[in-house]
Design a protein around this motif. Sequence first.
Motif, short mmCIF file in Angstrom:
data_model
loop_
_atom_site.label_atom_id
_atom_site.label_comp_id
_atom_site.label_asym_id
_atom_site.label_seq_id
_atom_site.Cartn_x
_atom_site.Cartn_y
_atom_site.Cartn_z
N MET A 148 13.98 -4.86 -15.75
CA MET A 148 12.64 -4.28 -16.80
C MET A 148 11.35 -4.61 -16.27
SD MET A 148 14.69 -5.07 -20.34
CE MET A 148 13.33 -4.04 -21.37
N MET A 149 10.91 -3.62 -15.33
CA MET A 149 9.57 -3.69 -14.83
C MET A 149 8.63 -3.07 -15.24
SD MET A 149 10.07 -5.73 -12.21
CE MET A 149 10.91 -6.76 -13.21
N GLY A 150 8.86 -1.91 -16.30
CA GLY A 150 7.83 -1.45 -16.95
C GLY A 150 7.86 -1.16 -18.57
N ALA A 196 3.47 3.02 -16.84
CA ALA A 196 3.22 3.29 -15.44
C ALA A 196 2.52 2.24 -14.64
CB ALA A 196 2.27 4.63 -15.38
N THR A 197 1.38 1.75 -15.44
CA THR A 197 0.59 0.52 -14.92
C THR A 197 1.52 -0.81 -14.62
OG1 THR A 197 -1.41 1.38 -16.26
CG2 THR A 197 -1.35 -1.12 -15.41
N ALA A 198 2.34 -1.08 -15.55
CA ALA A 198 3.26 -2.25 -15.49
C ALA A 198 4.08 -2.16 -14.27
CB ALA A 198 3.80 -2.61 -16.73
N TRP A 199 4.75 -0.88 -14.23
CA TRP A 199 5.80 -0.68 -13.29
C TRP A 199 5.00 -0.55 -11.80
CZ3 TRP A 199 9.20 4.41 -12.87
CH2 TRP A 199 10.49 3.89 -12.27
N LEU A 200 4.01 -0.09 -11.53
CA LEU A 200 3.28 0.05 -10.65
C LEU A 200 2.93 -1.39 -9.86
CD1 LEU A 200 2.23 1.46 -7.90
CD2 LEU A 200 -0.01 1.54 -9.34
N ILE A 201 2.24 -2.25 -11.09
CA ILE A 201 1.86 -3.35 -10.68
C ILE A 201 2.97 -4.38 -10.22
CG2 ILE A 201 1.08 -5.65 -11.48
CD1 ILE A 201 -1.43 -3.81 -10.74
N ASN A 202 4.18 -4.39 -10.99
CA ASN A 202 5.32 -5.22 -10.72
C ASN A 202 6.02 -4.89 -9.33
OD1 ASN A 202 4.90 -7.10 -12.33
ND2 ASN A 202 5.87 -5.96 -14.06
N ARG A 231 11.71 9.45 -9.09
CA ARG A 231 13.08 8.76 -9.27
C ARG A 231 13.37 8.35 -10.66
NH1 ARG A 231 14.51 6.79 -4.18
NH2 ARG A 231 13.00 6.08 -2.67
N ALA A 232 12.61 8.24 -11.38
CA ALA A 232 13.10 8.01 -12.84
C ALA A 232 13.50 9.41 -13.45
CB ALA A 232 11.88 7.57 -13.72
N GLU A 233 12.69 10.41 -13.15
CA GLU A 233 13.42 11.79 -13.56
C GLU A 233 14.80 11.94 -13.08
OE1 GLU A 233 12.04 13.75 -15.88
OE2 GLU A 233 9.83 13.23 -15.96
N ALA A 234 14.99 11.71 -11.80
CA ALA A 234 16.36 12.10 -11.43
C ALA A 234 17.25 11.03 -12.11
CB ALA A 234 16.40 11.72 -9.78
N SER A 262 0.81 -1.26 -0.06
CA SER A 262 -0.01 -0.06 0.04
C SER A 262 0.90 1.20 -0.05
CB SER A 262 -0.97 0.01 1.11
OG SER A 262 -0.19 0.27 2.38
N HIS A 263 2.04 1.15 0.31
CA HIS A 263 2.94 2.26 0.51
C HIS A 263 3.67 2.59 -0.99
CE1 HIS A 263 2.90 3.01 4.86
NE2 HIS A 263 3.15 1.83 4.95
N ILE A 264 3.58 1.81 -1.88
CA ILE A 264 4.42 1.89 -3.22
C ILE A 264 3.15 2.97 -4.01
CG2 ILE A 264 4.76 0.97 -5.31
CD1 ILE A 264 6.69 -0.19 -2.72
N SER A 265 3.92 3.80 -4.38
CA SER A 265 3.02 4.96 -5.64
C SER A 265 3.66 5.21 -6.71
CB SER A 265 2.92 6.33 -4.89
OG SER A 265 4.13 7.02 -4.49
N VAL A 266 3.18 5.40 -7.96
CA VAL A 266 3.70 5.47 -9.02
C VAL A 266 4.09 6.76 -9.13
CG1 VAL A 266 1.48 6.49 -10.28
CG2 VAL A 266 2.90 5.05 -11.71
#
Length: 507
Positions: free
Chosen positions: A354-356, A458-464, A60-63, A50-54
């Motif tokens: 490769m999560m997303g 975004a969907t795949a990355w969040l789910i995984n 982090r990806a932008e950084a 529940s703490h994971i947010s897209v």
Amino acid sequence: MVGLSRLPLIATIAAVSAQLQRPLGSPSEDVPDTYQTGNKPLIDTELLQSHISVESLFERAEALYGLAKSSEEQFGHPTRVIGSEGHRRTLEYVASEIDRLGDYYKSWTQPFPAVMGQIFQSRLVLGQSVPESASPMSLTPPTAGKEPVYGDLVLVNNQGCDASDYPEDLSGKVAFVKRGTCSFGAKSELAGKAGAIAAVIFNSNADGLSGTLGVPSPYHVATFGLSGEDAGPVIEKLKAGDVVDSTAFIDSVVNTINTTNLIAQTVGGDPENCVMLGAHSDSVGEGPGINDDGSGSLTLLEVATHLTKFSVKNCVRFAWWAGEEEGLLGSDYYVDTLPEDENQKIRLFMDYDMMGSPNFAYQVYNATNAVNPTGSEQLRDMYVDWYESKGLNYTFIPFDGRSDYDAFIRNGIPGGGIATGAEGIKTKEEELMFGGKAGDWYDPCYHQLCDDVSNVNATAWLINTQLVAHSVATFAASFDDFPKRETAKAAELYEQETLYHGRYLVR
């Protein structure tokens, strides 16, 4: 811990690590007797997920993309390849983020020498044709003087795995070798010992052939891969006794540099039973690698961050490998240098690479106990159960040595993982299962400059990432239903099944 942000140059890490006076691959401090961290609640999978947010993932990806841009002066474009400023800053970023989490983790670096190669130009001419499929092998040396070399093509007997397969009149000529049985590096080495000025390894089927020579040898010669389709007419001419002259040219360099793995382990948790997971911190030289494998690296950081809200019964060890894109160098080094007693403490290893992918499929490595160390199949089924519990489709993919789980499996440690696809083609059935577009790569920007922030779904990355959190929480809480460790079981069977070592074919 050793915080890389405090070090001016990555080359100094080896000296700093030596000052710690501890074995590489081992924690920097003794683990306390208590297995739970403070008064925090015991790890709970639903709460951790529940703490994971897209939003946090993409911040982090932008950084990370900003760090990749620091390589522009050196490479002309963003990249995080080992040896680049972008990779050095990636390591600093990961280390500083772990440092911010206080004393929940102890962390350490593991410096190692890494072989990397660059190919600047190449050309192969066979008779009167320039085959489009001709591709220099990774880590190939250049042709003599980095200039074109000329010689008749000589068909090597059998599959070129024995010195006796190479004709005596090969000196000053180009070896034409069939793929199969032994490694590409062994074929190139035998060709060089026989006096060949270059080698061409052709595929046993119509497809193209792209691989690596692996560990450099002084006997390696400039080596190309060639499709079976392009090789067919040439083989017919050679078998008919016709002379086929050839021109080979490769301008390349193979260097050894210093880089490092980063490891972080929970202070709490049973140190004799460790959950281990990893992702690679580097990209290819061609691009910034935000999906490959920025997505995996950042997933680990996000899970590691939120894990600090809980206590664990079993220790959790996170690893960020360097040199994966050069042939699984960091993970190989880590496992190869582990003492046997430390090896036995790792109950399983989970690989997240490769999560997303933008044209994703939810892929589970088809790791079975029949071929892999016992426990690999139970790990596979854990992923399957989670996808099914969420009403999500999934598909099995080969467990064939293409990512950092490889060294663990070869050394008896159960392993597995998930992915979302690289250069493979999405099928019509998968389009119905996951959406996206059949006939296209899962990641159309795989190993290219366009693998930037916009290349991550975004969907795949969040789910995984939620599934990665679940995998950590499951085993950090209990190994009660998981098989006990065995010694090096099934490593030989696994090796017989694998053709890859990282992204490269090796035989």
